[in-house]
Design a protein around this motif. Structure first.
Motif, PDB file in Angstrom:
ATOM      1  N   ASP A 107      60.742 -15.385  81.946  1.00 41.97           N
ATOM      2  CA  ASP A 107      60.766 -14.814  80.605  1.00 41.97           C
ATOM      3  C   ASP A 107      61.843 -15.464  79.745  1.00 41.97           C
ATOM      4  O   ASP A 107      62.967 -15.689  80.206  1.00 41.97           O
ATOM      5  N   ARG A 108      61.506 -15.758  78.509  1.00 40.97           N
ATOM      6  CA  ARG A 108      62.529 -16.167  77.542  1.00 40.97           C
ATOM      7  C   ARG A 108      63.352 -14.948  77.143  1.00 40.97           C
ATOM      8  O   ARG A 108      62.815 -13.852  76.943  1.00 40.97           O
ATOM      9  N   ARG A 109      64.637 -15.138  77.043  1.00 38.06           N
ATOM     10  CA  ARG A 109      65.518 -14.039  76.677  1.00 38.06           C
ATOM     11  C   ARG A 109      65.595 -13.894  75.157  1.00 38.06           C
ATOM     12  O   ARG A 109      65.398 -14.842  74.406  1.00 38.06           O
ATOM     13  N   LEU A 110      65.919 -12.676  74.731  1.00 33.73           N
ATOM     14  CA  LEU A 110      66.063 -12.406  73.309  1.00 33.73           C
ATOM     15  C   LEU A 110      67.312 -13.073  72.739  1.00 33.73           C
ATOM     16  O   LEU A 110      67.347 -13.453  71.574  1.00 33.73           O
ATOM     17  N   GLY A 111      68.350 -13.171  73.569  1.00 32.99           N
ATOM     18  CA  GLY A 111      69.583 -13.798  73.109  1.00 32.99           C
ATOM     19  C   GLY A 111      70.358 -12.948  72.133  1.00 32.99           C
ATOM     20  O   GLY A 111      70.999 -13.465  71.215  1.00 32.99           O
ATOM     21  N   ALA A 277      70.254  -6.485  67.837  1.00 35.38           N
ATOM     22  CA  ALA A 277      71.027  -5.992  68.981  1.00 35.38           C
ATOM     23  C   ALA A 277      70.292  -4.822  69.610  1.00 35.38           C
ATOM     24  O   ALA A 277      69.629  -4.044  68.921  1.00 35.38           O
ATOM     25  N   VAL A 278      70.420  -4.720  70.926  1.00 29.57           N
ATOM     26  CA  VAL A 278      69.946  -3.538  71.637  1.00 29.57           C
ATOM     27  C   VAL A 278      71.104  -2.559  71.677  1.00 29.57           C
ATOM     28  O   VAL A 278      72.213  -2.902  72.106  1.00 29.57           O
ATOM     29  N   LEU A 290      67.324  -3.709  63.920  1.00 30.16           N
ATOM     30  CA  LEU A 290      66.431  -4.706  63.356  1.00 30.16           C
ATOM     31  C   LEU A 290      66.946  -5.190  62.017  1.00 30.16           C
ATOM     32  O   LEU A 290      67.568  -4.435  61.265  1.00 30.16           O
ATOM     33  N   ALA A 291      66.668  -6.441  61.720  1.00 30.76           N
ATOM     34  CA  ALA A 291      66.955  -7.008  60.409  1.00 30.76           C
ATOM     35  C   ALA A 291      65.639  -7.339  59.724  1.00 30.76           C
ATOM     36  O   ALA A 291      64.712  -7.850  60.359  1.00 30.76           O
ATOM     37  N   THR A 307      68.009  -1.914  59.947  1.00 25.23           N
ATOM     38  CA  THR A 307      67.629  -0.545  60.274  1.00 25.23           C
ATOM     39  C   THR A 307      67.694  -0.377  61.777  1.00 25.23           C
ATOM     40  O   THR A 307      67.550  -1.361  62.524  1.00 25.23           O
ATOM     41  N   ASP A 308      67.926   0.841  62.233  1.00 24.50           N
ATOM     42  CA  ASP A 308      67.988   1.133  63.669  1.00 24.50           C
ATOM     43  C   ASP A 308      66.749   1.905  64.086  1.00 24.50           C
ATOM     44  O   ASP A 308      66.389   2.929  63.482  1.00 24.50           O
ATOM     45  N   LEU A 309      66.097   1.404  65.135  1.00 23.69           N
ATOM     46  CA  LEU A 309      64.882   2.026  65.653  1.00 23.69           C
ATOM     47  C   LEU A 309      65.227   2.799  66.923  1.00 23.69           C
ATOM     48  O   LEU A 309      65.739   2.215  67.885  1.00 23.69           O
TER      49      LEU A 309
END
Length: 457
Positions: A107-111, A277-278, A290-291, A307-309
């Protein structure tokens, strides 16, 4: 007059790309001896472990692949890992040609910060879990709800969202593992978010997969009409134009559905957002920041609007990378360095290992056939005579490697189908290598003796 020795070819990986290559080769060179190796005891690669368990029509292609494995001159050797049981250099010494068809399993990472928190998973691992892949069967994903974020705008993202959203009754006839079925049925999920960095016209899901999201029993898709363009625009390729027009048509239909606030499960489509960011507490996911993005020249540019989900689970479906293998270096794209499928004299590569993780299963056919043509040209220019299977057999016996044959796989296949029939499913997979080998030992027709290698779980 001495009869020329048959050409010997080793294909590393028994998934679609490797099987298409084997079929193309054996049709042109029916006297060839082709060995197909796979590190798992099971063939078929992503058809078995990557295609969604409720897409049994897609999985039916294994019948064609099974015929290839049954052709004279083609031999399946499962539970043989290159790098563990035999080296690539040894294979190149033993065979006239070697083809790498190992896919892109990583898996590719989100970074982004927080992606190591409990509750963050790559799609390869997550899909492998509900499909019973031995590498991921013990994943035990954290599905505490009520929200899940799936990062990506391709068919894999839709598969994950759909499998999570479906009721147990809707999964009747699927080969979802028993563990995954119990876990998903018990998960208190109400909101599943599908996130794309770019707009709806840049999304890579296919119309058929997208339309399926509007047919679910308890889950309702949520699409903001304001996020959709007035028209699909002009595309140079007529096929691409038709695809974009259809995608927009389906999204408009989903957006026009009645309010979904009362639905048990809502599947939200978010476009032009990028994960920053998580968020977490006590080592576990609590949200995803999220941006908002804007698309410039086809690229997503992050803005300062955030915004934060609120979610407890994040699954990233943003692509895959090849695994490194000694003797086959990767290039900066994360695929085996090659020129039109040629890695080095006598060494070739096909499928995702060659071009990256793109396309659907049939995409591999044309790619593999083209590379098979180069392999045939190489073989025609060489004096065949390397021992191939005979040399490999000597190595495996000397090292105590227990290779799984096609006949072994047939018995394992029958055992899985029988297990599934008892539970009303097409099959119930064995989800560890140890369980597979134990089932072979117990199956009718099992050999009296077995090699001594300890199985990996």
């Amino acid at each position: 007059m001495t009869t020329p020795s048959p050409a010997t070819v080793c294909i590393v990986g028994a998934g679609p790309a490797g099987l298409y290559a084997a079929d193309a080769l054996i049709r042109k060179r029916p006297d060839a001896r082709i060995d197909m190796l796979d590190r798992l005891p099971t063939p078929f690669g992503l058809v078995r472990a990557g295609v969604a368990p409720d897409h049994q029509g897609t999985k039916a292609i294994v019948r064609q692949f099974a015929r290839t494995l049954g052709r004279p001159g083609v031999r399946f050797l499962g539970h043989v890992a290159v790098g563990r049981d035999v080296t690539l250099a040894e294979l190149r010494d033993a065979y006239d040609a070697v083809i790498l068809a190992t896919g892109a399993p990583e898996d590719r990472r989100l970074g982004i910060p927080g992606e190591d928190l409990a509750g963050v998973y790559g799609s390869g691992a997550f899909v492998g879990w509900y499909n019973g892949h031995p590498d991921h069967a013990g994943l035990a994903p954290r599905l505490t709800g009520p929200g899940v974020a799936v990062v990506g705008n391709g068919n894999v993202a839709l598969d994950i969202a759909r499998v999570l959203a479906k009721t147990p009754a809707e999964m009747t006839g699927a080969d979802l593992t028993a563990d995954a079925a119990r876990t998903i049925a018990a998960a208190p999920l109400t909101d599943i978010h599908i996130l794309g960095r770019r707009g709806p016209l840049e999304a890579s899901f296919t119309p058929a997969e997208l339309a399926e999201m509007g047919t679910l029993t308890r889950a309702v898709p949520v699409v903001d009409p304001a996020a959709l363009p007035d028209a699909a625009g002009a595309w140079d390729d007529p096929k691409e134009q038709a695809l974009k027009d259809k995608t927009l048509e389906i999204l408009r239909g989903l957006a026009a559905r009645p309010a979904a606030s009362a639905a048990p499960v809502r599947v939200h489509f978010h476009f032009r957002v990028a994960p920053l960011a998580v968020l977490g507490a006590d080592g576990a996911v609590t949200g995803l920041r999220l941006a908002r993005t804007r698309v410039e020249d086809g690229r997503a540019v992050v803005t300062e609007e955030t915004t934060d989900l609120p979610v407890a689970t994040v699954v990233s479906a943003i692509g895959y990378r090849c695994a490194a293998l000694a003797g086959a270096p990767l290039d900066d794209r994360g695929v085996v360095a090659n020129t039109d499928g040629t890695v080095a004299p006598g060494l070739f590569v096909v499928g995702w290992s060659k071009r990256g993780p793109s396309g659907v299963i049939p995409t591999n056919r044309a790619d593999s056939m083209a590379v098979a043509g180069r392999v045939l040209a190489w073989l025609d220019a060489q004096a065949a005579g390397k021992p191939g299977p005979d040399a490999l057999d000597r190595l495996l016996v000397a090292r105590g490697v227990r290779a799984v044959s096609r006949e072994d796989w047939d018995r394992l296949d029958a055992a899985e189908v029988a297990r599934g029939a008892a539970a009303g499913r097409p099959r119930e997979k064995f989800t560890s290598v140890a369980a597979m080998l134990a089932a072979l030992d117990a199956a009718p027709g099992a050999p009296d003796t077995a090699a001594t290698q300890t199985a990996d779980a």
